[in-house]
Motif scaffolding. Structure first.
Motif, PDB file in Angstrom:
ATOM      1  N   PRO A 153       0.812  -1.215   0.000  1.00  0.00           N
ATOM      2  CA  PRO A 153       0.000   0.000   0.000  1.00  0.00           C
ATOM      3  C   PRO A 153       0.844   1.263   0.000  1.00  0.00           C
ATOM      4  CG  PRO A 153       0.039  -0.952   2.186  1.00  0.00           C
ATOM      5  CD  PRO A 153       0.721  -1.940   1.276  1.00  0.00           C
ATOM      6  N   ARG A 154       0.270   2.323  -0.479  1.00  0.00           N
ATOM      7  CA  ARG A 154       0.949   3.615  -0.476  1.00  0.00           C
ATOM      8  C   ARG A 154       1.264   4.021   0.963  1.00  0.00           C
ATOM      9  NH1 ARG A 154      -1.537   9.060  -3.364  1.00  0.00           N
ATOM     10  NH2 ARG A 154       0.067  10.535  -2.665  1.00  0.00           N
ATOM     11  N   GLY A 155       2.514   4.293   1.231  1.00  0.00           N
ATOM     12  CA  GLY A 155       2.928   4.679   2.561  1.00  0.00           C
ATOM     13  C   GLY A 155       3.167   3.510   3.501  1.00  0.00           C
ATOM     14  N   GLY A 156       2.945   2.288   3.012  1.00  0.00           N
ATOM     15  CA  GLY A 156       3.122   1.109   3.849  1.00  0.00           C
ATOM     16  C   GLY A 156       4.314   0.272   3.438  1.00  0.00           C
ATOM     17  N   LYS A 157       4.421  -0.897   4.025  1.00  0.00           N
ATOM     18  CA  LYS A 157       5.513  -1.808   3.728  1.00  0.00           C
ATOM     19  C   LYS A 157       5.001  -3.002   2.926  1.00  0.00           C
ATOM     20  CE  LYS A 157       8.084  -0.640   7.939  1.00  0.00           C
ATOM     21  NZ  LYS A 157       8.696  -1.171   9.195  1.00  0.00           N
ATOM     22  N   PRO A 158       5.868  -3.626   2.148  1.00  0.00           N
ATOM     23  CA  PRO A 158       5.444  -4.789   1.360  1.00  0.00           C
ATOM     24  C   PRO A 158       4.972  -5.934   2.252  1.00  0.00           C
ATOM     25  CG  PRO A 158       7.577  -3.964   0.611  1.00  0.00           C
ATOM     26  CD  PRO A 158       7.273  -3.260   1.899  1.00  0.00           C
ATOM     27  N   LYS A 159       3.909  -6.577   1.832  1.00  0.00           N
ATOM     28  CA  LYS A 159       3.419  -7.773   2.517  1.00  0.00           C
ATOM     29  C   LYS A 159       3.626  -8.942   1.565  1.00  0.00           C
ATOM     30  CE  LYS A 159      -0.059  -5.060   4.987  1.00  0.00           C
ATOM     31  NZ  LYS A 159      -1.525  -4.823   5.204  1.00  0.00           N
ATOM     32  N   LEU A 160       4.739  -9.614   1.735  1.00  0.00           N
ATOM     33  CA  LEU A 160       5.135 -10.661   0.812  1.00  0.00           C
ATOM     34  C   LEU A 160       4.133 -11.809   0.802  1.00  0.00           C
ATOM     35  CD1 LEU A 160       8.973 -10.770   1.514  1.00  0.00           C
ATOM     36  CD2 LEU A 160       7.705  -9.350  -0.106  1.00  0.00           C
ATOM     37  N   PHE A 161       4.087 -12.446  -0.360  1.00  0.00           N
ATOM     38  CA  PHE A 161       3.230 -13.611  -0.603  1.00  0.00           C
ATOM     39  C   PHE A 161       1.739 -13.265  -0.632  1.00  0.00           C
ATOM     40  CE2 PHE A 161       7.048 -15.035   1.764  1.00  0.00           C
ATOM     41  CZ  PHE A 161       7.706 -15.608   0.670  1.00  0.00           C
ATOM     42  N   THR A 162       1.438 -11.969  -0.801  1.00  0.00           N
ATOM     43  CA  THR A 162       0.062 -11.556  -1.054  1.00  0.00           C
ATOM     44  C   THR A 162      -0.193 -11.705  -2.556  1.00  0.00           C
ATOM     45  OG1 THR A 162       0.116  -9.938   0.743  1.00  0.00           O
ATOM     46  CG2 THR A 162      -1.581  -9.657  -0.941  1.00  0.00           C
ATOM     47  N   PRO A 163      -1.155 -12.502  -2.968  1.00  0.00           N
ATOM     48  CA  PRO A 163      -1.384 -12.736  -4.400  1.00  0.00           C
ATOM     49  C   PRO A 163      -1.822 -11.466  -5.141  1.00  0.00           C
ATOM     50  CG  PRO A 163      -2.471 -14.410  -3.058  1.00  0.00           C
ATOM     51  CD  PRO A 163      -2.045 -13.317  -2.124  1.00  0.00           C
ATOM     52  N   ILE A 164      -1.264 -11.278  -6.326  1.00  0.00           N
ATOM     53  CA  ILE A 164      -1.634 -10.155  -7.193  1.00  0.00           C
ATOM     54  C   ILE A 164      -2.040 -10.708  -8.554  1.00  0.00           C
ATOM     55  CG2 ILE A 164      -0.860  -8.033  -8.305  1.00  0.00           C
ATOM     56  CD1 ILE A 164       1.162  -7.682  -6.078  1.00  0.00           C
ATOM     57  N   THR A 165      -3.144 -10.198  -9.075  1.00  0.00           N
ATOM     58  CA  THR A 165      -3.642 -10.637 -10.384  1.00  0.00           C
ATOM     59  C   THR A 165      -3.927  -9.421 -11.249  1.00  0.00           C
ATOM     60  OG1 THR A 165      -4.670 -12.611  -9.433  1.00  0.00           O
ATOM     61  CG2 THR A 165      -5.452 -11.921 -11.588  1.00  0.00           C
ATOM     62  N   LEU A 166      -3.535  -9.502 -12.495  1.00  0.00           N
ATOM     63  CA  LEU A 166      -3.821  -8.450 -13.475  1.00  0.00           C
ATOM     64  C   LEU A 166      -4.786  -9.013 -14.506  1.00  0.00           C
ATOM     65  CD1 LEU A 166      -3.203  -5.623 -14.579  1.00  0.00           C
ATOM     66  CD2 LEU A 166      -1.323  -6.618 -15.872  1.00  0.00           C
TER      67      LEU A 166
END
Length: 206
Positions: A153-166
Motif C-alpha cells: 500500500p501507499r505509505g506502507g511496507k510490502p506484505k510478501l506472498f500476497t497474491p496479485i492478479t492483473l
C-alpha cells in the motif's frame, strides 16, 4: 529488448511470481504490435513492473521526476523507458513525448488516476489519458490490477506472498467521431470512458 530492460523484465518476473504469485488473466488481449496505450488502475509501486511483464514487448512509463533522483535505481530508470514527469505542474513536455512514442508505433502504460490510491478504491480519472487518445487515436487496452494495494500500500511496507492478479479487458478503439468537443472537457470525457471500462473488469480469485 535492450539489456537493462531485459534485466528489469526478468527481475520483475522472478519477484512477481515468487513473492506475489503474480498472474495475468486474458493476456492474449494485449496488443503486441503497433502504437497502443495500456490503461490501468494504480494501487502500488508494483504496478509498472507488473504491467511490463504482462506483455512481451517493451513499454514506456511515465514516472514522477523525483524517482530519478533515487540512488542506484534513479540513473537506471531512463534506460528502462521511464519518462520523467513533473507532478507539481501540468507537464506538457512529458505528455508530448508519450504522444510521439505512441505515434511511432510503441506502447505505453498510463494510469488514468494519475497517482496511487490511498484506500485501494478506484479514483477519478484525470484528463491526461484523454489528451493522448485525442492526439493519437491509439487503441487502449484497459487493465485492472487486484491485490497490489494489499501487497504494497501507499505509505506502507510490502506484505510478501500476497497474491496479485492483473486482468486484461477487451481493447477499446477510437475514431475521429469520438472527438466531439474540445479541450479539457473532451479529454476528461475520454479518460472517464476508459476508467469506466477499467471499473467494469471484475475478478474473483478461485
Amino acid at each position: 529488448m535492450g539489456g537493462w530492460y531485459r534485466f528489469g523484465y526478468i527481475t520483475a518476473q522472478i519477484i512477481g511470481k515468487t513473492l506475489f504469485s503474480f498472474k495475468v488473466v486474458h493476456r492474449e488481449r494485449i496488443l503486441e504490435t503497433g502504437g497502443a496505450i495500456l490503461a490501468m488502475n494504480h494501487e502500488s509501486y508494483l504496478d509498472p513492473p507488473l504491467a511490463g511483464i504482462a506483455c512481451h514487448r517493451e513499454l514506456y512509463y511515465l514516472a514522477r521526476k523525483t524517482l530519478l533522483q533515487w540512488p542506484i535505481l534513479g540513473p537506471i530508470m531512463p534506460k528502462v523507458n521511464v519518462i520523467p514527469v513533473d507532478q507539481e505542474r501540468a507537464d506538457m513536455s512529458a505528455i508530448k513525448t508519450v504522444i510521439k512514442i505512441v505515434r511511432a508505433g510503441h506502447a505505453t502504460v498510463i494510469f488514468p488516476e494519475g497517482a496511487r490510491t490511498l484506500d485501494g478504491e478506484l479514483q477519478v480519472a484525470q484528463p491526461g489519458l484523454g489528451l493522448i487518445i485525442a492526439k493519437t487515436l491509439a487503441p487502449v487496452v484497459p487493465m485492472r490490477i487486484f491485490g497490489a494495494h494489499k501487497a504494497f500500500p501507499r505509505g506502507g511496507k510490502p506484505k510478501l506472498f500476497t497474491p496479485i492478479t492483473l486482468v486484461v479487458g477487451e481493447p477499446m478503439y477510437f475514431t475521429k467521431d469520438d472527438l466531439v468537443g474540445e479541450g479539457r472537457e473532451l479529454y476528461q470525457r475520454l479518460s472517464e470512458r476508459v476508467m469506466a471500462r477499467i471499473a467494469s473488469i471484475q475478478y474473483e480469485r478461485p
